[in-house]
Scaffold this active site. Structure first.
Site, PDB file in Angstrom:
ATOM      1  N   ASP A 178       0.837  -1.199   0.000  1.00  0.00           N
ATOM      2  CA  ASP A 178       0.000   0.000   0.000  1.00  0.00           C
ATOM      3  C   ASP A 178       0.874   1.252   0.000  1.00  0.00           C
ATOM      4  O   ASP A 178       1.641   1.486   0.931  1.00  0.00           O
ATOM      5  CB  ASP A 178      -0.901   0.012   1.227  1.00  0.00           C
ATOM      6  CG  ASP A 178      -1.871  -1.159   1.251  1.00  0.00           C
ATOM      7  OD1 ASP A 178      -1.539  -2.230   0.703  1.00  0.00           O
ATOM      8  OD2 ASP A 178      -2.958  -1.006   1.831  1.00  0.00           O
ATOM      9  N   ASN A 183      -9.427  -0.142  -1.348  1.00  0.00           N
ATOM     10  CA  ASN A 183     -10.608   0.452  -0.721  1.00  0.00           C
ATOM     11  C   ASN A 183     -10.514   1.978  -0.657  1.00  0.00           C
ATOM     12  O   ASN A 183     -11.528   2.674  -0.664  1.00  0.00           O
ATOM     13  CB  ASN A 183     -10.854  -0.128   0.671  1.00  0.00           C
ATOM     14  CG  ASN A 183      -9.760   0.178   1.667  1.00  0.00           C
ATOM     15  OD1 ASN A 183      -8.610  -0.224   1.475  1.00  0.00           O
ATOM     16  ND2 ASN A 183     -10.088   0.887   2.734  1.00  0.00           N
ATOM     17  N   HIS A 184      -9.292   2.528  -0.640  1.00  0.00           N
ATOM     18  CA  HIS A 184      -9.169   3.988  -0.627  1.00  0.00           C
ATOM     19  C   HIS A 184      -9.485   4.583  -1.992  1.00  0.00           C
ATOM     20  O   HIS A 184     -10.086   5.663  -2.079  1.00  0.00           O
ATOM     21  CB  HIS A 184      -7.773   4.391  -0.138  1.00  0.00           C
ATOM     22  CG  HIS A 184      -7.615   4.240   1.335  1.00  0.00           C
ATOM     23  ND1 HIS A 184      -7.658   5.295   2.216  1.00  0.00           N
ATOM     24  CD2 HIS A 184      -7.437   3.128   2.095  1.00  0.00           C
ATOM     25  CE1 HIS A 184      -7.507   4.851   3.449  1.00  0.00           C
ATOM     26  NE2 HIS A 184      -7.369   3.532   3.397  1.00  0.00           N
TER      27      HIS A 184
END
Length: 247
Positions: A27, A82-83
Site C-alpha cells: 500500500d 478500498n481507498h
C-alpha cells in the site's frame, strides 16, 4: 501484451514476464518518495520489468496526486484498493466527504470536483484482481483477501459480498478466516492490513508494512521469490529520494 475483454474488468490477466522481472509493492498511501528510493535500490528497468500494486495508492501520505500520476506509467499495474473505492464513491455522490476524510482523504478538499471525477473515471477502469502467468509460475494480486481457489478467481464474477471482502476484508489477517478455504489458490499478494514485516497466511502474502505511519515503511518484493526491500519515508528523504526521478 496485457489485454482484457471488458471495459471495467474484475480480473485482468497478464502473460508471464519472460524478458524481465516482476515486482509487487505494498500500500503506497501517497508515499511516492519511498517508492522512488526503492525503484533505484532494485535497479528497476522500465523497458522489461513490471511493478504490480496491491492498491491504496492514495490517502494518509503527502503525495496522493503524485501516486495517481503513476497510472500513466506503462510499467505500473495496480488493482483497486478500498481507498480508491472511497474516492470514486465520493466523486459519484455515494459517500460523504467526511467519511472519506476519516480514511485520510482530506488531501482532496482542495481538488476541484471536475478533477476528482476524472480521477474516479480512471480508477473505475482498474481491476479487482490481476492474474500473472500460469501453472506453477502463476501469482495473483488483489487488495485485501479472497477465499477460494484459482478457478473461482478466474470466473471473474463476484457477488457483492465477495467484492467487499476483496476490498475491505481482514478475516485472514486478524486470525478469524479459515485458511483451508484457500486451497488451490496460487500465491496471492495483498495489502490492506499493515504488518510489521511481510507475512504469509495460507496462500496470501501480506506486503503492506504501513508506509504512511511514523514507524512504518514501504515494501517491494520480487514476485515468487523471498527477495524484498523496505524503506521508511524519512530514510528515503535522507537518502535524497525527493530528487530521484521515476522511470
Amino acid at each position: 501484451m496485457d489485454t482484457t475483454s471488458e471495459a471495467y474488468p474484475i480480473v485482468c490477466r497478464h502473460a508471464a514476464n519472460t524478458a524481465g522481472r516482476d515486482f509487487v509493492v505494498g500500500d503506497l498511501h501517497g508515499c511516492v518518495d519511498a517508492l522512488r528510493y526503492l525503484l533505484r535500490e532494485i535497479v528497476f528497468d522500465p523497458a522489461c520489468d513490471r511493478l504490480f500494486s496491491v492498491g491504496d495508492l492514495i490517502d494518509r501520505g503527502s503525495q496522493s496526486e503524485q501516486a495517481l500520476a503513476l497510472l500513466d506509467k506503462p510499467w505500473f499495474f495496480p488493482v483497486l484498493g478500498n481507498h480508491e473505492e472511497a474516492l470514486c464513491l465520493v466523486a459519484e455522490g455515494s459517500m460523504r466527504r467526511s467519511a472519506w476524510d476519516a480514511l485520510g482523504g482530506d488531501w482532496a478538499r482542495s481538488v476541484p470536483d471536475r478533477t476528482l471525477r476524472a480521477y474516479a473515471k480512471r480508477l473505475r477502469t482498474l481491476p479487482l484482481v490481476r492474474v500473472v502467468g500460469s501453472g506453477p509460475r502463476r501469482f495473483n494480486v488483489l487488495h485485501a483477501e479472497f477465499f477460494g481457489d484459482d478457478a473461482m478467481l478466474d470466473v471473474g464474477f463476484f457477488p457483492e459480498r465477495v467484492r467487499q471482502q476483496v476490498l475491505w476484508g481482514r478475516e485472514l489477517a486478524l486470525g478469524s478466516g479459515i485458511v483451508e478455504r484457500q486451497a488451490g489458490l496460487s500465491p496471492t499478494y495483498c495489502g490492506h492490513t499493515p504488518m510489521r514485516e511481510i507475512g504469509r497466511i495460507g496462500a496470501q502474502i501480506f506486503i503492506d508494512t504501513g508506509a504512511f505511519a511514523a514507524t512504518g515503511k514501504l515494501t517491494v518484493t520480487e514476485a515468487l521469490t523471498s527477495r524484498a526491500w523496505s524503506v521508511s519515508v524519512e530514510q528515503a528523504l535522507l537518502e535524497g529520494a525527493s530528487q530521484m526521478s521515476l522511470p
